[in-house]
Design an enzyme around this catalytic site. Structure first.
Site, PDB file in Angstrom:
ATOM      1  CB  SER A  54      -0.908   0.027   1.232  1.00  0.00           C
ATOM      2  OG  SER A  54      -1.606   1.263   1.290  1.00  0.00           O
ATOM      3  CB  THR A  59       8.601   0.502   3.407  1.00  0.00           C
ATOM      4  OG1 THR A  59       9.025   0.532   4.767  1.00  0.00           O
ATOM      5  CG2 THR A  59       9.660  -0.195   2.579  1.00  0.00           C
ATOM      6  CB  CYS A  60       4.532   1.277   0.021  1.00  0.00           C
ATOM      7  SG  CYS A  60       4.299  -0.381   0.690  1.00  0.00           S
ATOM      8  CB  ALA A  61       5.363   6.465   0.706  1.00  0.00           C
ATOM      9  CB  SER A  63       9.499   1.644  -3.109  1.00  0.00           C
ATOM     10  OG  SER A  63       8.108   1.491  -3.231  1.00  0.00           O
TER      11      SER A  63
END
Length: 168
Positions: A54, A59-61, A63
């Site tokens: 999500s 961490t997703c943001a 990437s």
């Protein structure tokens, strides 16, 4: 099924990433304008799939931000960020962050992407979401690099993924 961890606890995905030197599975994902995008829409271009649970996690943001920065330097390459977030949330995030070099695509309609690419998590608090992975596909549709990130809370190996593109 891939063995990965979430905060140190072992979890499982539904399968494995596509094998190297094979044709990448086609997909149908939803874009920010609610149109359907397929891998075929990117024929003749190199594609980096940045797959994650999500965009609303740190961490997703990170990437998405990192690949957005790196994407501006790559010729004939599209970075597709794939999650099960609604397209509205993906668009809001990129607008707020000023990110223009990535394309966010959602697997919320069919869930087929995660099954075909082996990234759907089958257990844990993240069950049903995608694991963190990177798949690089060359302009001929061949898988040339994969990384199923061993710990979901960690970032992918940006350098290795980008080197796979630079070495084409």
């Amino acid at each position: 099924m891939a063995k990965i961890t979430f905060k140190g606890s072992e979890i499982n995905s539904i399968g494995n990433l596509p094998d190297l030197n094979t044709k990448a599975p086609n997909f149908k994902l939803t874009a920010a304008d609610l149109s359907t995008k397929t891998l075929e829409d990117f024929n003749g271009q190199n594609v980096l799939l940045n797959i994650f649970p999500s965009v609303d996690t740190g961490t997703c943001a990170a990437s998405v931000r990192q690949f957005n920065t790196e994407a501006s330097e790559l010729e004939n390459t599209k970075v597709l960020c794939v999650s099960k977030d609604l397209p509205f949330a993906q668009a809001r995030f990129c607008a707020a962050e000023g990110l223009e070099n990535v394309i966010n695509l959602s697997d919320f309609k069919t869930n087929n992407f995660g099954n075909d690419y082996g990234t759907t998590l089958t257990d844990s608090p993240l069950e049903g979401l995608h694991s963190r992975a990177v798949v690089v596909i060359d302009k001929n549709g061949t898988v040339i690099y994969t990384e199923h990130v061993a710990e979901v809370t960690e970032e992918p190996n940006y350098k290795a993924a980008l080197e796979a593109l630079v070495n084409l």
